[in-house]
Write a protein that holds these residues in place. Sequence first.
Motif, PDB file in Angstrom:
ATOM      1  N   TRP A 110       1.710   3.795  12.263  1.00 18.07           N
ATOM      2  CA  TRP A 110       2.864   4.607  11.928  1.00 18.07           C
ATOM      3  C   TRP A 110       3.273   4.424  10.474  1.00 18.07           C
ATOM      4  O   TRP A 110       3.664   5.364   9.802  1.00 18.07           O
ATOM      5  N   LEU A 111       3.194   3.199   9.979  1.00 16.51           N
ATOM      6  CA  LEU A 111       3.523   2.896   8.598  1.00 16.51           C
ATOM      7  C   LEU A 111       2.293   2.253   7.971  1.00 16.51           C
ATOM      8  O   LEU A 111       2.084   1.059   8.055  1.00 16.51           O
ATOM      9  N   SER A 112       1.454   3.077   7.344  1.00  9.28           N
ATOM     10  CA  SER A 112       0.203   2.583   6.795  1.00  9.28           C
ATOM     11  C   SER A 112       0.029   3.119   5.387  1.00  9.28           C
ATOM     12  O   SER A 112       0.280   4.294   5.112  1.00  9.28           O
TER      13      SER A 112
ATOM     14  N   ALA B 298      -0.331   7.127   2.102  1.00  9.97           N
ATOM     15  CA  ALA B 298      -1.559   6.706   1.448  1.00  9.97           C
ATOM     16  C   ALA B 298      -1.685   7.336   0.062  1.00  9.97           C
ATOM     17  O   ALA B 298      -1.210   8.437  -0.209  1.00  9.97           O
ATOM     18  N   LEU B 299      -2.330   6.581  -0.809  1.00 13.33           N
ATOM     19  CA  LEU B 299      -2.614   7.117  -2.139  1.00 13.33           C
ATOM     20  C   LEU B 299      -3.705   8.175  -2.030  1.00 13.33           C
ATOM     21  O   LEU B 299      -4.593   8.076  -1.196  1.00 13.33           O
TER      22      LEU B 299
END
Length: 86
Positions: free
Chosen positions: A73-75, A82-83
């Motif tokens: 969920w928070l990656s 994400a970059l």
Amino acid sequence: MGWFNGVVVYFLIWWLTLFAILPIGTAPRPEGDATGGWRGLPDRPRLLMKVGLTTLVAAVIFAGAYALITSDWLSFRSGWLALPEK
């Protein structure tokens, strides 16, 4: 999260929680107290109870933090945080 990182995160959460729980149940001594002690010193600090309560609260907070860290969920590797890939 590896076991060492988990221990470090739990210790940090426990330490912060301890300082949040320490003032619970304390009251300053009255001004006319003739015991000679510092006026902010509680009569019964109940440190063992506060350490136990700190351990329980820190375990609940750590469980939430662990669930959040290990979930997708928070990656920062995938998803909207994400970059962009080059």
